[in-house]
Design a protein around this motif. Structure first.
Motif, PDB file in Angstrom:
ATOM      1  N   THR A   1       0.976  -1.159  -0.149  1.00 47.40           N
ATOM      2  CA  THR A   1       0.036  -0.011  -0.055  1.00 47.40           C
ATOM      3  C   THR A   1       0.668   1.180   0.101  1.00 47.40           C
ATOM      4  OG1 THR A   1      -1.665  -1.026   1.252  1.00 47.40           O
ATOM      5  CG2 THR A   1      -1.883   1.345   1.235  1.00 47.40           C
ATOM      6  N   MET A   2       0.502   2.194  -0.786  1.00 44.95           N
ATOM      7  CA  MET A   2       1.015   3.540  -0.737  1.00 44.95           C
ATOM      8  C   MET A   2      -0.002   4.435  -0.209  1.00 44.95           C
ATOM      9  SD  MET A   2       4.315   3.630  -1.906  1.00 44.95           S
ATOM     10  CE  MET A   2       4.583   5.283  -2.431  1.00 44.95           C
ATOM     11  N   ALA A   3       0.448   5.435   0.493  1.00 45.46           N
ATOM     12  CA  ALA A   3      -0.420   6.521   1.235  1.00 45.46           C
ATOM     13  C   ALA A   3      -0.065   7.840   1.235  1.00 45.46           C
ATOM     14  CB  ALA A   3      -0.820   6.072   2.514  1.00 45.46           C
ATOM     15  N   TRP A   4      -0.761   8.874   1.287  1.00 46.61           N
ATOM     16  CA  TRP A   4      -0.261  10.322   1.800  1.00 46.61           C
ATOM     17  C   TRP A   4      -0.867  10.577   3.045  1.00 46.61           C
ATOM     18  CZ3 TRP A   4       3.003  12.963  -0.979  1.00 46.61           C
ATOM     19  CH2 TRP A   4       3.557  12.561  -2.409  1.00 46.61           C
ATOM     20  N   PHE A   5      -0.125  11.251   4.034  1.00 41.78           N
ATOM     21  CA  PHE A   5      -0.518  11.814   5.001  1.00 41.78           C
ATOM     22  C   PHE A   5      -0.122  13.349   5.306  1.00 41.78           C
ATOM     23  CE2 PHE A   5      -1.858   8.058   7.747  1.00 41.78           C
ATOM     24  CZ  PHE A   5      -1.328   7.120   6.953  1.00 41.78           C
TER      25      PHE A   5
ATOM     26  N   GLU B   1       1.297  22.217  14.796  1.00 43.85           N
ATOM     27  CA  GLU B   1       0.749  21.857  15.989  1.00 43.85           C
ATOM     28  C   GLU B   1      -0.649  20.831  15.895  1.00 43.85           C
ATOM     29  OE1 GLU B   1      -0.541  25.697  17.784  1.00 43.85           O
ATOM     30  OE2 GLU B   1       1.583  26.337  17.981  1.00 43.85           O
ATOM     31  N   LYS B   2      -0.485  20.130  14.821  1.00 40.73           N
ATOM     32  CA  LYS B   2      -1.554  19.154  14.647  1.00 40.73           C
ATOM     33  C   LYS B   2      -1.011  17.782  14.418  1.00 40.73           C
ATOM     34  CE  LYS B   2      -5.502  21.901  13.235  1.00 40.73           C
ATOM     35  NZ  LYS B   2      -6.591  21.940  12.012  1.00 40.73           N
ATOM     36  N   GLU B   3      -1.723  16.791  14.732  1.00 42.09           N
ATOM     37  CA  GLU B   3      -1.151  15.454  14.511  1.00 42.09           C
ATOM     38  C   GLU B   3      -1.281  15.149  12.928  1.00 42.09           C
ATOM     39  OE1 GLU B   3      -2.340  13.137  18.682  1.00 42.09           O
ATOM     40  OE2 GLU B   3      -3.150  12.402  16.900  1.00 42.09           O
ATOM     41  N   ARG B   4      -0.388  14.080  12.691  1.00 45.17           N
ATOM     42  CA  ARG B   4      -0.189  13.660  11.223  1.00 45.17           C
ATOM     43  C   ARG B   4      -1.535  12.906  11.054  1.00 45.17           C
ATOM     44  NH1 ARG B   4       5.152  10.989   9.281  1.00 45.17           N
ATOM     45  NH2 ARG B   4       5.880  12.835  10.372  1.00 45.17           N
ATOM     46  N   GLU B   5      -2.273  13.470   9.909  1.00 46.35           N
ATOM     47  CA  GLU B   5      -3.614  12.557   9.392  1.00 46.35           C
ATOM     48  C   GLU B   5      -3.592  12.150   8.275  1.00 46.35           C
ATOM     49  OE1 GLU B   5      -6.784  15.483   9.645  1.00 46.35           O
ATOM     50  OE2 GLU B   5      -5.867  16.623   7.706  1.00 46.35           O
ATOM     51  N   PHE B   6      -4.387  10.989   8.076  1.00 44.69           N
ATOM     52  CA  PHE B   6      -4.585  10.261   6.691  1.00 44.69           C
ATOM     53  C   PHE B   6      -5.168  11.119   5.611  1.00 44.69           C
ATOM     54  CE2 PHE B   6      -5.201   7.208   3.828  1.00 44.69           C
ATOM     55  CZ  PHE B   6      -6.768   7.128   3.396  1.00 44.69           C
ATOM     56  N   VAL B   7      -4.472  11.169   4.538  1.00 42.94           N
ATOM     57  CA  VAL B   7      -5.168  11.858   3.408  1.00 42.94           C
ATOM     58  C   VAL B   7      -5.703  10.822   2.171  1.00 42.94           C
ATOM     59  CG1 VAL B   7      -4.771  13.478   1.471  1.00 42.94           C
ATOM     60  CG2 VAL B   7      -3.589  13.944   3.842  1.00 42.94           C
ATOM     61  N   ALA B   8      -4.773   9.851   1.705  1.00 41.45           N
ATOM     62  CA  ALA B   8      -5.408   9.006   0.835  1.00 41.45           C
ATOM     63  C   ALA B   8      -4.425   7.981   0.588  1.00 41.45           C
ATOM     64  CB  ALA B   8      -5.309   9.764  -0.641  1.00 41.45           C
ATOM     65  N   ARG B   9      -5.051   6.698   0.162  1.00 41.47           N
ATOM     66  CA  ARG B   9      -4.147   5.608  -0.031  1.00 41.47           C
ATOM     67  C   ARG B   9      -4.497   4.798  -1.074  1.00 41.47           C
ATOM     68  NH1 ARG B   9      -7.196   1.326   2.385  1.00 41.47           N
ATOM     69  NH2 ARG B   9      -8.641   1.956   3.773  1.00 41.47           N
ATOM     70  N   MET B  10      -3.767   4.009  -1.725  1.00 44.44           N
ATOM     71  CA  MET B  10      -4.024   2.787  -2.493  1.00 44.44           C
ATOM     72  C   MET B  10      -3.319   1.763  -2.543  1.00 44.44           C
ATOM     73  SD  MET B  10      -3.035   4.891  -6.308  1.00 44.44           S
ATOM     74  CE  MET B  10      -4.355   3.621  -7.056  1.00 44.44           C
ATOM     75  N   ARG B  11      -3.635   0.672  -2.994  1.00 47.41           N
ATOM     76  CA  ARG B  11      -2.824  -0.497  -2.938  1.00 47.41           C
ATOM     77  C   ARG B  11      -1.889  -0.637  -4.230  1.00 47.41           C
ATOM     78  NH1 ARG B  11      -6.001  -5.967  -2.417  1.00 47.41           N
ATOM     79  NH2 ARG B  11      -4.097  -6.676  -3.296  1.00 47.41           N
ATOM     80  N   TRP B  12      -0.640  -0.922  -4.146  1.00 43.07           N
ATOM     81  CA  TRP B  12       0.129  -0.825  -4.988  1.00 43.07           C
ATOM     82  C   TRP B  12      -0.363  -1.670  -6.299  1.00 43.07           C
ATOM     83  CZ3 TRP B  12       3.529   2.486  -5.854  1.00 43.07           C
ATOM     84  CH2 TRP B  12       4.947   2.387  -6.750  1.00 43.07           C
ATOM     85  N   GLY B  13      -0.720  -2.840  -6.219  1.00 46.25           N
ATOM     86  CA  GLY B  13      -1.146  -3.563  -7.350  1.00 46.25           C
ATOM     87  C   GLY B  13      -2.731  -3.419  -7.488  1.00 46.25           C
ATOM     88  N   GLY B  14      -3.557  -2.438  -7.049  1.00 46.25           N
ATOM     89  CA  GLY B  14      -4.768  -2.471  -7.293  1.00 46.25           C
ATOM     90  C   GLY B  14      -5.197  -0.763  -7.980  1.00 46.25           C
ATOM     91  N   THR B  15      -6.450  -0.845  -7.952  1.00 51.65           N
ATOM     92  CA  THR B  15      -6.938   0.449  -8.526  1.00 51.65           C
ATOM     93  C   THR B  15      -7.967   0.994  -7.716  1.00 51.65           C
ATOM     94  OG1 THR B  15      -8.902  -0.671  -9.649  1.00 51.65           O
ATOM     95  CG2 THR B  15      -6.685  -0.376 -10.837  1.00 51.65           C
TER      96      THR B  15
ATOM     97  N   TYR C   1       0.202  -3.784   5.466  1.00 48.35           N
ATOM     98  CA  TYR C   1      -1.146  -3.019   5.968  1.00 48.35           C
ATOM     99  C   TYR C   1      -1.653  -2.246   4.901  1.00 48.35           C
ATOM    100  CZ  TYR C   1      -3.867   0.342   8.685  1.00 48.35           C
ATOM    101  OH  TYR C   1      -4.434   0.972   9.501  1.00 48.35           O
ATOM    102  N   SER C   2      -3.062  -2.143   5.021  1.00 48.22           N
ATOM    103  CA  SER C   2      -3.842  -1.560   3.667  1.00 48.22           C
ATOM    104  C   SER C   2      -4.779  -0.446   4.566  1.00 48.22           C
ATOM    105  CB  SER C   2      -4.564  -2.507   2.838  1.00 48.22           C
ATOM    106  OG  SER C   2      -5.581  -3.233   3.730  1.00 48.22           O
ATOM    107  N   GLY C   3      -4.481  -0.111   5.577  1.00 51.09           N
ATOM    108  CA  GLY C   3      -5.528   0.892   6.072  1.00 51.09           C
ATOM    109  C   GLY C   3      -5.118   2.405   5.993  1.00 51.09           C
ATOM    110  N   SER C   4      -5.738   3.171   7.233  1.00 50.41           N
ATOM    111  CA  SER C   4      -5.454   4.576   7.262  1.00 50.41           C
ATOM    112  C   SER C   4      -4.835   4.905   8.389  1.00 50.41           C
ATOM    113  CB  SER C   4      -6.836   5.111   7.395  1.00 50.41           C
ATOM    114  OG  SER C   4      -7.315   4.977   6.225  1.00 50.41           O
ATOM    115  N   SER C   5      -4.124   4.043   9.409  1.00 52.47           N
ATOM    116  CA  SER C   5      -3.386   4.375  10.799  1.00 52.47           C
ATOM    117  C   SER C   5      -2.120   4.597  10.393  1.00 52.47           C
ATOM    118  CB  SER C   5      -3.767   3.168  11.618  1.00 52.47           C
ATOM    119  OG  SER C   5      -3.091   3.498  12.688  1.00 52.47           O
ATOM    120  N   ARG C   6      -1.690   5.733  10.821  1.00 54.45           N
ATOM    121  CA  ARG C   6      -0.140   6.169  10.570  1.00 54.45           C
ATOM    122  C   ARG C   6       0.811   5.200  11.174  1.00 54.45           C
ATOM    123  NH1 ARG C   6      -2.069  10.081  14.027  1.00 54.45           N
ATOM    124  NH2 ARG C   6      -0.669  10.120  15.946  1.00 54.45           N
ATOM    125  N   ASP C   7       0.335   4.886  12.277  1.00 56.19           N
ATOM    126  CA  ASP C   7       1.350   3.896  13.231  1.00 56.19           C
ATOM    127  C   ASP C   7       1.620   2.553  12.436  1.00 56.19           C
ATOM    128  OD1 ASP C   7      -0.408   4.987  16.016  1.00 56.19           O
ATOM    129  OD2 ASP C   7       1.372   5.803  15.101  1.00 56.19           O
TER     130      ASP C   7
END
Length: 122
Positions: free
Chosen positions: A32-36, A41-55, A101-107
């Motif tokens: 998975t590749m993602a952007w955060f 003064e804010k926490e890092r948050e999820f923006v977008a994600r997609m699977r490397w081999g998917g659409t 991992y394929s979710g939105s949690s930065r951790d």
């Protein structure tokens, strides 16, 4: 896996920017590749994600309809097209990757780029 983000800059509200993230190293392990993003003064948050081999792509509600994530496997690159930018989109944008991992949690993302600053003026 090494990630190199680029494309940030200063843009007026309503404008567009395109971020790129080039992956190198053991890119065949990427699932998975993602952007955060992280605003001051804010926490890092999820923006977008997609699977490397998917659409299928997934977006935070705050950017849905304005941002588009895409990938070019031949170039080992994932992009984030940002349209209709708002001042509240101002942040350092980070690309991230993980091998399982394929979710939105930065951790849960193991690999991170260095970040690129996006500033949207009103």
């Amino acid at each position: 896996v090494q990630l190199q983000a680029s494309g940030g800059g200063l843009v007026q509200a309503g404008g567009s920017l395109r971020l790129s993230c080039a992956a190198s190293g053991r890119t065949f392990t990427i699932y998975t590749m993602a952007w955060f993003r992280q605003a001051p003064e804010k926490e890092r948050e999820f923006v977008a994600r997609m699977r490397w081999g998917g659409t299928s792509a997934y977006y935070a509600d705050s950017v849905k309809g304005r941002f588009t994530i895409s990938r070019d496997n031949a170039k080992n690159t994932v992009c984030l097209q940002m349209n209709s930018l708002k001042p509240e989109d101002t942040a350092v944008y980070y690309c991230a990757a993980d091998g399982s991992y394929s979710g939105s949690s930065r951790d849960n993302y193991d690999y991170w780029g260095q970040g690129t600053l996006v500033t949207v003026s009103s």
